[in-house]
Scaffold this motif. Sequence first.
Motif, PDB file in Angstrom:
ATOM      1  N   ASP A   1     -26.378  10.993 -28.847  1.00  0.00           N
ATOM      2  CA  ASP A   1     -26.110   9.716 -28.176  1.00  0.00           C
ATOM      3  C   ASP A   1     -24.928   8.995 -28.809  1.00  0.00           C
ATOM      4  N   ALA A   2     -24.523   7.918 -28.142  1.00  0.00           N
ATOM      5  CA  ALA A   2     -23.300   7.214 -28.544  1.00  0.00           C
ATOM      6  C   ALA A   2     -23.433   6.570 -29.928  1.00  0.00           C
ATOM      7  N   ALA A   3     -24.600   6.010 -30.205  1.00  0.00           N
ATOM      8  CA  ALA A   3     -24.758   5.320 -31.490  1.00  0.00           C
ATOM      9  C   ALA A   3     -24.678   6.303 -32.659  1.00  0.00           C
TER      10      ALA A   3
ATOM     11  N   GLN B   1     -11.456  19.200 -19.866  1.00  0.00           N
ATOM     12  CA  GLN B   1     -10.805  19.670 -18.631  1.00  0.00           C
ATOM     13  C   GLN B   1     -11.821  20.103 -17.562  1.00  0.00           C
ATOM     14  N   GLY B   2     -11.594  19.639 -16.338  1.00  0.00           N
ATOM     15  CA  GLY B   2     -12.454  20.002 -15.214  1.00  0.00           C
ATOM     16  C   GLY B   2     -13.608  19.049 -15.009  1.00  0.00           C
ATOM     17  N   ASP B   3     -13.756  18.091 -15.929  1.00  0.00           N
ATOM     18  CA  ASP B   3     -14.934  17.217 -15.922  1.00  0.00           C
ATOM     19  C   ASP B   3     -14.498  15.755 -15.781  1.00  0.00           C
ATOM     20  N   LEU B   4     -15.076  15.074 -14.785  1.00  0.00           N
ATOM     21  CA  LEU B   4     -14.645  13.706 -14.493  1.00  0.00           C
ATOM     22  C   LEU B   4     -15.667  12.651 -14.932  1.00  0.00           C
ATOM     23  N   HIS B   5     -16.769  13.086 -15.519  1.00  0.00           N
ATOM     24  CA  HIS B   5     -17.807  12.132 -15.950  1.00  0.00           C
ATOM     25  C   HIS B   5     -17.299  11.339 -17.156  1.00  0.00           C
ATOM     26  N   ASP B   6     -17.310  10.008 -17.036  1.00  0.00           N
ATOM     27  CA  ASP B   6     -16.753   9.262 -18.178  1.00  0.00           C
ATOM     28  C   ASP B   6     -17.647   8.141 -18.707  1.00  0.00           C
ATOM     29  N   ILE B   7     -18.851   7.992 -18.150  1.00  0.00           N
ATOM     30  CA  ILE B   7     -19.689   6.859 -18.581  1.00  0.00           C
ATOM     31  C   ILE B   7     -20.134   7.054 -20.036  1.00  0.00           C
TER      32      ILE B   7
ATOM     33  N   CYS C   1     -15.054  15.382 -28.133  1.00  0.00           N
ATOM     34  CA  CYS C   1     -15.077  15.954 -26.782  1.00  0.00           C
ATOM     35  C   CYS C   1     -16.419  15.678 -26.111  1.00  0.00           C
ATOM     36  N   SER C   2     -16.348  15.205 -24.880  1.00  0.00           N
ATOM     37  CA  SER C   2     -17.547  14.975 -24.088  1.00  0.00           C
ATOM     38  C   SER C   2     -17.527  15.908 -22.880  1.00  0.00           C
ATOM     39  N   ALA C   3     -18.690  16.462 -22.526  1.00  0.00           N
ATOM     40  CA  ALA C   3     -18.802  17.283 -21.304  1.00  0.00           C
ATOM     41  C   ALA C   3     -20.165  17.048 -20.679  1.00  0.00           C
ATOM     42  N   LEU C   4     -20.185  16.963 -19.359  1.00  0.00           N
ATOM     43  CA  LEU C   4     -21.452  16.741 -18.644  1.00  0.00           C
ATOM     44  C   LEU C   4     -21.833  17.915 -17.761  1.00  0.00           C
ATOM     45  N   LEU C   5     -20.946  18.893 -17.677  1.00  0.00           N
ATOM     46  CA  LEU C   5     -21.214  20.014 -16.777  1.00  0.00           C
ATOM     47  C   LEU C   5     -21.340  21.311 -17.574  1.00  0.00           C
ATOM     48  N   THR C   6     -22.293  22.142 -17.179  1.00  0.00           N
ATOM     49  CA  THR C   6     -22.418  23.438 -17.859  1.00  0.00           C
ATOM     50  C   THR C   6     -21.148  24.275 -17.636  1.00  0.00           C
ATOM     51  N   THR C   7     -20.467  23.991 -16.525  1.00  0.00           N
ATOM     52  CA  THR C   7     -19.251  24.761 -16.226  1.00  0.00           C
ATOM     53  C   THR C   7     -18.050  24.303 -17.063  1.00  0.00           C
TER      54      THR C   7
ATOM     55  N   GLU D   1     -23.815   6.327  -3.909  1.00  0.00           N
ATOM     56  CA  GLU D   1     -24.742   5.435  -4.640  1.00  0.00           C
ATOM     57  C   GLU D   1     -24.532   5.584  -6.139  1.00  0.00           C
ATOM     58  N   VAL D   2     -24.318   6.845  -6.566  1.00  0.00           N
ATOM     59  CA  VAL D   2     -24.121   7.080  -8.002  1.00  0.00           C
ATOM     60  C   VAL D   2     -22.833   6.393  -8.460  1.00  0.00           C
ATOM     61  N   LEU D   3     -21.805   6.464  -7.622  1.00  0.00           N
ATOM     62  CA  LEU D   3     -20.522   5.849  -8.000  1.00  0.00           C
ATOM     63  C   LEU D   3     -20.632   4.332  -8.121  1.00  0.00           C
TER      64      LEU D   3
HETATM   65 CO1  B1M Z   1     -22.341  14.304 -11.849  1.00  0.00          CO
HETATM   66  N1  B1M Z   1     -23.527  15.756 -12.452  1.00  0.00           N
HETATM   67  N2  B1M Z   1     -21.364  15.579 -10.773  1.00  0.00           N
HETATM   68  N3  B1M Z   1     -21.406  12.753 -11.155  1.00  0.00           N
HETATM   69  N4  B1M Z   1     -23.722  13.221 -12.668  1.00  0.00           N
HETATM   70  C1  B1M Z   1     -24.569  15.363 -13.474  1.00  0.00           C
HETATM   71  C2  B1M Z   1     -24.031  15.528 -14.894  1.00  0.00           C
HETATM   72  C3  B1M Z   1     -25.725  16.393 -13.133  1.00  0.00           C
HETATM   73  C4  B1M Z   1     -26.638  16.712 -14.320  1.00  0.00           C
HETATM   74  C5  B1M Z   1     -26.537  15.874 -11.915  1.00  0.00           C
HETATM   75  C6  B1M Z   1     -27.564  16.873 -11.427  1.00  0.00           C
HETATM   76  O1  B1M Z   1     -27.296  17.679 -10.617  1.00  0.00           O
HETATM   77  N5  B1M Z   1     -28.746  16.828 -11.951  1.00  0.00           N
HETATM   78  C7  B1M Z   1     -24.902  17.626 -12.621  1.00  0.00           C
HETATM   79  C8  B1M Z   1     -24.491  18.638 -13.676  1.00  0.00           C
HETATM   80  C9  B1M Z   1     -25.309  19.912 -13.607  1.00  0.00           C
HETATM   81  C10 B1M Z   1     -24.884  20.878 -14.647  1.00  0.00           C
HETATM   82  O2  B1M Z   1     -23.751  21.165 -14.862  1.00  0.00           O
HETATM   83  N6  B1M Z   1     -25.882  21.407 -15.291  1.00  0.00           N
HETATM   84  C11 B1M Z   1     -23.714  16.932 -11.981  1.00  0.00           C
HETATM   85  C12 B1M Z   1     -22.882  17.515 -10.987  1.00  0.00           C
HETATM   86  C13 B1M Z   1     -23.303  18.892 -10.512  1.00  0.00           C
HETATM   87  C14 B1M Z   1     -21.752  16.874 -10.475  1.00  0.00           C
HETATM   88  C15 B1M Z   1     -20.778  17.388  -9.413  1.00  0.00           C
HETATM   89  C16 B1M Z   1     -20.382  18.873  -9.532  1.00  0.00           C
HETATM   90  C17 B1M Z   1     -21.429  17.064  -8.051  1.00  0.00           C
HETATM   91  C18 B1M Z   1     -20.697  17.566  -6.838  1.00  0.00           C
HETATM   92  O3  B1M Z   1     -19.609  17.150  -6.574  1.00  0.00           O
HETATM   93  N7  B1M Z   1     -21.329  18.506  -6.187  1.00  0.00           N
HETATM   94  C19 B1M Z   1     -19.547  16.474  -9.596  1.00  0.00           C
HETATM   95  C20 B1M Z   1     -18.562  17.027 -10.643  1.00  0.00           C
HETATM   96  C21 B1M Z   1     -17.284  16.264 -10.703  1.00  0.00           C
HETATM   97  C22 B1M Z   1     -16.449  16.672 -11.916  1.00  0.00           C
HETATM   98  O4  B1M Z   1     -16.684  16.185 -12.984  1.00  0.00           O
HETATM   99  N8  B1M Z   1     -15.521  17.596 -11.728  1.00  0.00           N
HETATM  100  C23 B1M Z   1     -20.220  15.242 -10.120  1.00  0.00           C
HETATM  101  C24 B1M Z   1     -19.748  13.954  -9.892  1.00  0.00           C
HETATM  102  C25 B1M Z   1     -20.352  12.808 -10.350  1.00  0.00           C
HETATM  103  C26 B1M Z   1     -19.895  11.396  -9.963  1.00  0.00           C
HETATM  104  C27 B1M Z   1     -18.369  11.271  -9.814  1.00  0.00           C
HETATM  105  C28 B1M Z   1     -20.560  11.038  -8.670  1.00  0.00           C
HETATM  106  C29 B1M Z   1     -20.540  10.541 -11.114  1.00  0.00           C
HETATM  107  C30 B1M Z   1     -19.599  10.335 -12.331  1.00  0.00           C
HETATM  108  C31 B1M Z   1     -19.033   8.939 -12.394  1.00  0.00           C
HETATM  109  C32 B1M Z   1     -18.386   8.680 -13.735  1.00  0.00           C
HETATM  110  O5  B1M Z   1     -18.715   9.229 -14.758  1.00  0.00           O
HETATM  111  N9  B1M Z   1     -17.440   7.757 -13.683  1.00  0.00           N
HETATM  112  C33 B1M Z   1     -21.678  11.450 -11.558  1.00  0.00           C
HETATM  113  C34 B1M Z   1     -22.796  11.008 -12.310  1.00  0.00           C
HETATM  114  C35 B1M Z   1     -22.848   9.507 -12.618  1.00  0.00           C
HETATM  115  C36 B1M Z   1     -23.804  11.889 -12.777  1.00  0.00           C
HETATM  116  C37 B1M Z   1     -25.158  11.547 -13.414  1.00  0.00           C
HETATM  117  C38 B1M Z   1     -26.048  11.024 -12.280  1.00  0.00           C
HETATM  118  C39 B1M Z   1     -25.170  10.549 -14.528  1.00  0.00           C
HETATM  119  C40 B1M Z   1     -24.235  10.891 -15.698  1.00  0.00           C
HETATM  120  C41 B1M Z   1     -24.129   9.685 -16.581  1.00  0.00           C
HETATM  121  O6  B1M Z   1     -23.155   8.950 -16.530  1.00  0.00           O
HETATM  122  N10 B1M Z   1     -25.193   9.433 -17.352  1.00  0.00           N
HETATM  123  C42 B1M Z   1     -25.623  12.970 -13.965  1.00  0.00           C
HETATM  124  C43 B1M Z   1     -27.120  13.187 -13.903  1.00  0.00           C
HETATM  125  C44 B1M Z   1     -27.806  12.849 -15.185  1.00  0.00           C
HETATM  126  O7  B1M Z   1     -27.221  12.768 -16.252  1.00  0.00           O
HETATM  127  N11 B1M Z   1     -29.082  12.709 -15.105  1.00  0.00           N
HETATM  128  C45 B1M Z   1     -24.719  13.900 -13.268  1.00  0.00           C
HETATM  129  C46 B1M Z   1     -25.280   8.238 -18.221  1.00  0.00           C
HETATM  130  C47 B1M Z   1     -24.479   8.509 -19.512  1.00  0.00           C
HETATM  131  C48 B1M Z   1     -24.627   7.289 -20.414  1.00  0.00           C
HETATM  132  O8  B1M Z   1     -25.048   9.644 -20.148  1.00  0.00           O
HETATM  133  O9  B1M Z   1     -22.889  10.982 -20.055  1.00  0.00           O
HETATM  134  O10 B1M Z   1     -25.065  12.034 -20.890  1.00  0.00           O
HETATM  135  P1  B1M Z   1     -24.171  10.857 -20.743  1.00  0.00           P
HETATM  136  O11 B1M Z   1     -23.790  10.327 -22.209  1.00  0.00           O
HETATM  137  C49 B1M Z   1     -24.758  10.150 -23.221  1.00  0.00           C
HETATM  138  C50 B1M Z   1     -24.930  11.360 -24.131  1.00  0.00           C
HETATM  139  O12 B1M Z   1     -24.811  12.590 -23.472  1.00  0.00           O
HETATM  140  C51 B1M Z   1     -23.956  11.110 -25.230  1.00  0.00           C
HETATM  141  O13 B1M Z   1     -23.871   9.693 -25.321  1.00  0.00           O
HETATM  142  C52 B1M Z   1     -24.196   9.062 -24.080  1.00  0.00           C
HETATM  143  C53 B1M Z   1     -25.252   7.966 -24.251  1.00  0.00           C
HETATM  144  O14 B1M Z   1     -25.550   7.555 -25.487  1.00  0.00           O
HETATM  145  N12 B1M Z   1     -22.603  11.650 -25.165  1.00  0.00           N
HETATM  146  C54 B1M Z   1     -21.957  11.969 -26.328  1.00  0.00           C
HETATM  147  C55 B1M Z   1     -21.750  11.838 -24.137  1.00  0.00           C
HETATM  148  N13 B1M Z   1     -20.588  12.277 -24.577  1.00  0.00           N
HETATM  149  C56 B1M Z   1     -20.666  12.374 -25.919  1.00  0.00           C
HETATM  150  C57 B1M Z   1     -19.730  12.774 -26.885  1.00  0.00           C
HETATM  151  C58 B1M Z   1     -20.126  12.753 -28.235  1.00  0.00           C
HETATM  152  C59 B1M Z   1     -21.412  12.370 -28.597  1.00  0.00           C
HETATM  153  C60 B1M Z   1     -22.329  11.959 -27.662  1.00  0.00           C
HETATM  154  O15 B1M Z   1     -19.325  13.116 -29.271  1.00  0.00           O
HETATM  155  C61 B1M Z   1     -17.986  13.335 -29.046  1.00  0.00           C
END
Ligand code: B1M
Length: 213
Positions: free
Chosen positions: A197-199, A97-103, A145-151, A61-63
């Motif tokens: 954030d992005a802006a 590296q190690g992180d596939l989140h790209d939105i 650099c962008s990272a979404l995972l604590t790892t 669903e997330v994908l």
């Molecule tokens: Co992932 N995931 N995910 N996931 N995922 C999170 C990040 C997580 C918080 C969900 C949760 O458990 N609550 C959690 C991380 C926990 C942690 O580390 N603390 C998590 C996990 C655990 C995982 C997997 C390990 C799950 C698994 O397989 N068991 C796995 C890891 C895969 C990998 O990367 N190796 C995984 C996989 C996935 C999907 C593939 C299913 C999918 C990614 C699809 C894709 O990106 N193409 C996905 C998604 C979508 C999410 C959530 C639901 C949404 C992330 C997102 O896109 N948000 C997320 C939960 C959440 O965030 N609530 C979650 C919207 C986006 C616009 O926000 O990326 O934060 P964000 O970007 C913001 C700001 O952060 C900032 O600007 C943006 C908006 O203005 N920003 C920057 C980002 N980069 C920046 C760089 C900058 C400045 C600002 O300067 C350079």
Amino acid sequence: MSVLEEISENLQKGKAKIVKELVQNAVDSGIDPETVLREGLLPGMSVIGEKFKNNEVYVPEVLVAARAMNTGAQVLKPYLEKAGVKAAGKVCIGTVQGDLHDIGKNLVKMMMEGKGLEVVDLGTDVAPETFIQTAIEQNCQIICCSALLTTTMGVMEEVVKKAVEAGIRDKVKIMIGGAPVDEAFCEKIGADKYTPDAASAADAAAEFCASMA
Ligand code: B1M
């Protein structure tokens, strides 16, 4: 239901085609493209994020929601670019590296392009060496650099270290962002700028480029 609410609802259901149409309709009806992003697409993705966290939805669903988000964002891209003022500057960006989140990374890229910056997109799972090599070969003023995972956030520290080792630390700014990252982490690893954030990332990058010109 407003068109922005409809965009959010359909994004959550992963209906990419409908989201694409709704986003285009919203812009055509005179809604500011940045409002469509902030009040339509991003809230939809936040709801999915919360549900994912609470195990109410799962990876498939997330994908599909992510795909709908990216499809909608692509419609907005040219409008956001057109609104930008041309600024001289080149940036490379990637998810570490190690992180596939790209939105989020894609949004930052889009906003930076909107500011007239040239952006080299390295994609996801980017090794520290690749950031450094690209900055050197393509004369980038900023590494982003962008990272979404604590790892994976620790990889950002490696990028800073490699920039020092390569002797380019005084020539290149390093910007970081992503959900687990904050100001304190930025200071700890010796990066130049954290933005939430992005802006604000795009604003900061344009300012850096102007100050380095
Ligand atoms: Co992932 N995931 N995910 N996931 N995922 C999170 C990040 C997580 C918080 C969900 C949760 O458990 N609550 C959690 C991380 C926990 C942690 O580390 N603390 C998590 C996990 C655990 C995982 C997997 C390990 C799950 C698994 O397989 N068991 C796995 C890891 C895969 C990998 O990367 N190796 C995984 C996989 C996935 C999907 C593939 C299913 C999918 C990614 C699809 C894709 O990106 N193409 C996905 C998604 C979508 C999410 C959530 C639901 C949404 C992330 C997102 O896109 N948000 C997320 C939960 C959440 O965030 N609530 C979650 C919207 C986006 C616009 O926000 O990326 O934060 P964000 O970007 C913001 C700001 O952060 C900032 O600007 C943006 C908006 O203005 N920003 C920057 C980002 N980069 C920046 C760089 C900058 C400045 C600002 O300067 C350079």
